[in-house]
Design a protein around this motif. Structure first.
Motif, PDB file in Angstrom:
ATOM      1  N   VAL A  40       0.852  -1.191   0.000  1.00 40.23           N
ATOM      2  CA  VAL A  40       0.000   0.000   0.000  1.00 40.23           C
ATOM      3  C   VAL A  40       0.890   1.245   0.000  1.00 40.23           C
ATOM      4  O   VAL A  40       1.549   1.558   0.989  1.00 40.23           O
ATOM      5  N   SER A 209      -0.772  -4.096   8.161  1.00 36.52           N
ATOM      6  CA  SER A 209       0.483  -4.215   8.921  1.00 36.52           C
ATOM      7  C   SER A 209       0.264  -4.810  10.307  1.00 36.52           C
ATOM      8  O   SER A 209       1.054  -5.624  10.776  1.00 36.52           O
ATOM      9  N   GLY A 226       1.065  -1.487   4.270  1.00 37.77           N
ATOM     10  CA  GLY A 226       1.637  -0.175   4.000  1.00 37.77           C
ATOM     11  C   GLY A 226       2.759   0.161   4.960  1.00 37.77           C
ATOM     12  O   GLY A 226       3.945   0.006   4.654  1.00 37.77           O
ATOM     13  N   ARG A 233       2.840   6.847   7.986  1.00 39.23           N
ATOM     14  CA  ARG A 233       2.303   7.843   7.065  1.00 39.23           C
ATOM     15  C   ARG A 233       2.129   9.157   7.810  1.00 39.23           C
ATOM     16  O   ARG A 233       1.783   9.163   8.991  1.00 39.23           O
TER      17      ARG A 233
END
Ligand SMILES: *Cc1c(COP(=O)(O)O)cnc(C)c1O
Length: 237
Positions: A40, A209, A226, A233
Motif C-alpha cells: 500500500v 500491517s 503499508g 504515514r
C-alpha cells in the motif's frame, strides 16, 4: 535520505513482512504461495514505487484517485508493469477516472458505484476486476464504507450481470478497536456464501500491517501492507 539508503530500508522491511507472512502460513498450515502481498503506497512518492519495483514488487495499492493518477503519470512505462489496486472509498463520479488506471478496484460497496465502473470500463473496452468491500463493524452504516454482510450476495449477483467487470472476491478492514480474529472469521463466512453463487470470486483481501497474521489464519489470499514496509504515514486531516 539517498535512494540507496531508502532502497536498503525497503528491502529489509519487505523481507521482514514476507517472513511474517511465511510464518503465519506455517502456523496456519497454509502454502505461503497462496497469500499475495499487496504493498500500500498511498501518501508515499512515486520514487518509492520505482524502488519497490526493483525489489520485485508488482502489486501496489492506492486509495485516492488523483494521487494514484499522478503516480502512474510520473512512472511512465514502469507503471504498465505494475498491477494497480484501488482500495479507497469510491464515489460514483470518480469511477470513470479510476477505471483509467486501476486494474482492480477492491472497494466496491454499492450498485451505483459498480454500474459507473462498468460503464467506464466498457467505454475503454477493458475489464476491471472488482472486490466487494464488506463492512465488518458491529454497528454498520457509519460512513466508513463497505457493503453490509447481508447485502453481499445480492451485490455480487448484480456485479456478475454487468459487462466490463469481473467479480474477483471480497475485501475488508477489521474494525478498530476490536478483535481481528472475530472480524476475519465473519469475513470468511460472508465470503463462503458469496463463493456458493460466484465460485470464481476466490480472492479474500484482508489483513494490514497490524493484523496480517489473524487474516492469514482466517483464509486471506491477499494482505495489504503499508506502514510496515514504507514507514509511518503523515497524518492527513
Ligand atoms: C492504508 C490501508 C492499508 C494499509 O494499512 P497499514 O496499516 O499501513 O498496513 C490497508 N488497507 C486499506 C483499505 C487501507 O486504506
Amino acid at each position: 535520505m539517498t535512494d540507496e539508503t531508502r532502497l536498503e530500508t525497503l528491502r529489509t522491511r519487505l523481507a521482514d513482512v514476507r517472513a511474517r507472512i511465511d510464518a503465519a502460513c506455517m502456523a496456519a498450515n497454509r502454502d505461503p504461495r497462496a497469500v499475495d502481498l499487496l504493498v500500500v503506497t498511498k501518501t508515499f512518492p512515486a520514487t518509492d514505487i520505482a524502488l519497490l519495483a526493483t525489489l520485485g514488487v508488482r502489486e501496489v495499492a492506492e486509495s485516492r484517485d488523483q494521487e494514484a493518477r499522478a503516480k502512474v503519470d510520473a512512472l511512465g512505462a514502469l507503471a504498465v508493469h505494475l498491477r494497480w489496486h484501488m482500495i479507497g472509498q469510491l464515489q460514483r463520479n470518480k469511477a470513470k477516472s479510476v477505471a483509467g488506471w486501476a486494474d482492480i478496484v477492491e472497494s466496491v460497496d454499492r450498485l451505483p458505484v459498480a454500474e459507473a465502473l462498468a460503464q467506464a470500463a466498457a467505454a475503454r473496452s477493458r475489464t476491471v476486476d472488482v472486490l466487494i468491500q464488506v463492512n465488518l463493524d458491529a454497528l454498520p452504516a457509519e460512513d466508513r464504507g463497505g457493503c453490509r454482510p447481508a447485502d453481499v450476495e445480492a451485490l455480487g449477483r448484480a456485479i456478475e450481470d454487468l459487462p466490463g467487470l469481473r467479480l474477483a472476491g471480497v475485501m475488508a478492514v477489521a474494525p478498530w478497536p476490536g478483535d481481528p480474529d472475530e472480524a476475519f472469521l465473519r469475513l470468511a463466512h460472508v465470503h463462503e456464501r458469496l463463493l456458493a453463487i460466484a465460485p470464481e470470486a476466490t480472492l479474500r483481501s484482508a489483513g494490514m500491517s497490524g493484523d496480517l497474521e489473524a487474516a492469514i489464519r482466517h483464509g486471506a489470499t491477499q494482505v495489504r501492507v503499508g506502514s510496515a514496509i514504507l514507514g509511518d504515514r503523515p497524518v492527513i486531516g
